[in-house]
Design an enzyme around this catalytic site. Structure first.
Site, mmCIF file in Angstrom:
data_model
loop_
_atom_site.group_PDB
_atom_site.id
_atom_site.type_symbol
_atom_site.label_atom_id
_atom_site.label_comp_id
_atom_site.label_asym_id
_atom_site.label_seq_id
_atom_site.Cartn_x
_atom_site.Cartn_y
_atom_site.Cartn_z
ATOM 1 N N THR A 219 2.063 -19.418 6.102
ATOM 2 C CA THR A 219 2.274 -19.862 4.717
ATOM 3 C C THR A 219 2.090 -21.372 4.578
ATOM 4 O O THR A 219 2.345 -22.108 5.522
ATOM 5 C CB THR A 219 3.715 -19.479 4.325
ATOM 6 O OG1 THR A 219 3.781 -18.075 4.231
ATOM 7 C CG2 THR A 219 4.171 -20.096 3.027
ATOM 8 N N ARG A 247 5.472 -5.068 -0.813
ATOM 9 C CA ARG A 247 6.524 -5.963 -0.285
ATOM 10 C C ARG A 247 6.334 -7.390 -0.819
ATOM 11 O O ARG A 247 5.237 -7.924 -0.873
ATOM 12 C CB ARG A 247 6.459 -5.945 1.241
ATOM 13 C CG ARG A 247 7.434 -6.876 1.950
ATOM 14 C CD ARG A 247 6.787 -8.197 2.324
ATOM 15 N NE ARG A 247 7.644 -9.020 3.172
ATOM 16 C CZ ARG A 247 7.435 -10.302 3.436
ATOM 17 N NH1 ARG A 247 6.392 -10.904 2.927
ATOM 18 N NH2 ARG A 247 8.257 -10.970 4.212
ATOM 19 N N ASP A 250 9.822 -14.216 0.671
ATOM 20 C CA ASP A 250 10.646 -15.285 0.100
ATOM 21 C C ASP A 250 9.836 -16.312 -0.686
ATOM 22 O O ASP A 250 10.392 -17.004 -1.551
ATOM 23 C CB ASP A 250 11.376 -16.028 1.234
ATOM 24 C CG ASP A 250 10.387 -16.667 2.208
ATOM 25 O OD1 ASP A 250 9.431 -15.969 2.622
ATOM 26 O OD2 ASP A 250 10.561 -17.857 2.543
ATOM 27 N N GLY A 273 10.256 -13.742 5.804
ATOM 28 C CA GLY A 273 10.766 -13.853 4.444
ATOM 29 C C GLY A 273 12.059 -13.120 4.144
ATOM 30 O O GLY A 273 12.908 -13.612 3.387
#
Ligand code: ASP
Length: 354
Positions: A219, A247, A250, A273
């Site tokens: 990320t 899904r 976070d 996450g």
């Protein structure tokens, strides 16, 4: 005559004192003025945390990461230097990482179990506590821009899937063909994980397998403090390889993956996450500063090195506070990270012991 002389001397003394007072207040004023024309600012980025080890890295890949991190952070830094806002700086910085196949965001997004790419992103303005986020978008080249549009041009905070793309269309966004997000490396990672999952199922191994735990979370995220004292944070991701059932991690969750508050700090997370949502990592760091009066460094350390591991969470954060102090905290072997301060000093690191 004597009285007139005393009066004249008195006036003279008074006048001199006033002059001295005026001079020193000018000095104070000039110090205040100097402080105002050179306010501090800074920017910090991450490109994911995880099992990133020197022994698994080639020189050319390491150089590629270094130069992309440098390009991204320098872009944001020059916006801030020219007086641009922290929101402008973080979107421009994240766009560069989203457009690179090196990171798990935009172009380099990982694959879902269904062999598609579903991206999440969020952004928060520390001055207003306004925020915008998107989850599960498949046709948006730069999801962080759409998150910003959600914040600025909709009454909502978080839009998902087809609805988020409908909103994007209405806002004039171009729909990107999903094939743009195909990269061989990410597709092969999916195949590898699927194979392992199958082996696991047959061998009846528990879900919390070290393979998942030790994976790389690529990320991207950016936090910045601008010259007006405004903090902002943004995060963009493809999520986790082999994710299914739409899904959502976070990264688009305000308080977990992203948080900014001018009175405390701005935080962007990366890692597994589910744990970051349960620990409300980004907000928890800000809350510890606000309620306990601890420093950014102390808050980040407590959350990433104690609270998160206590529930088996792995990953890290980058953060900056209202005075320009910085935290780059992680509990994994590595985290792609960079920091640039108001003086233009640049730090780029990948591994833990660097
Ligand atoms: N935190 C992201 C997620 O769980 C993954 C990452 O950081 O790379 O979706």
């Amino acid at each position: 005559m004597k009285q007139i002389l005393t009066l004249l001397i008195g006036f003279f003394v008074l006048f001199s004192c006033n002059n001295v007072k005026n001079d020193s207040s000018l000095e104070v004023k000039s110090t205040e003025f100097t402080e105002k024309i050179e306010p501090t600012f800074g920017i910090v980025i991450h490109g994911g945390a995880g099992t990133i080890l020197k022994k698994n890295m080639t020189d050319s890949l390491e150089n590629a990461f270094h130069s992309k991190l440098k390009e991204a952070i320098s872009t944001g830094h020059s916006i801030l230097e020219k007086g641009g806002s922290s929101l402008e700086a973080i979107t421009a910085t994240i766009n560069i990482m989203e457009d690179s196949p090196l990171f798990n965001a935009g172009k380099g997004a990982v694959f879902t179990n269904e062999e598609t790419n579903e991206m999440d992103a969020s952004i928060m303005d520390g001055a207003t506590l306004n925020a915008g986020a998107v989850a599960g978008v498949k046709r948006i080249k730069n999801p962080i821009n759409l998150a910003l549009s959600v914040m600025n041009d909709s009454p909502h905070v978080l839009l998902s899937g087809a609805g988020a793309e409908e909103f994007a269309r209405e806002q004039g966004y171009e729909m990107t063909d999903p094939s743009y997000f195909y990269t061989k490396k990410r597709f092969q990672s999916l195949q590898r994980i699927k194979k392992k999952e199958l082996e696991k199922k047959t061998a009846n191994v528990s879900f919390e397998d070290p393979l998942i735990k030790n994976s790389k979370f690529g990320t991207v995220g950016c936090v910045a403090l601008d010259k007006n004292g405004n903090l902002a944070a943004g995060t963009s991701t493809g999520g986790m390889t082999n994710k299914q059932w739409n899904r959502i991690g976070d990264s688009p969750i305000i308080g977990a993956g992203t948080y900014a508050n001018n009175t405390t700090c701005a935080v962007s997370s990366t890692g597994w996450g589910e744990y970051f949502i349960r620990a409300m990592v980004a907000h928890d760091i800000s809350a510890m500063m606000e309620y306990k009066g601890v420093t950014l460094h102390e808050a980040a350390q407590e959350v990433i090195q104690n609270k998160l591991p206590a529930i088996d969470g792995v990953g890290g954060i980058v953060a900056i506070d209202k005075d320009g102090n910085v935290a780059m905290e992680f509990n994994t072997p590595g985290m792609f990270r960079a920091h640039m301060n108001a003086e233009g000093e640049l730090i780029i690191k990948i591994y833990k012991d660097e």
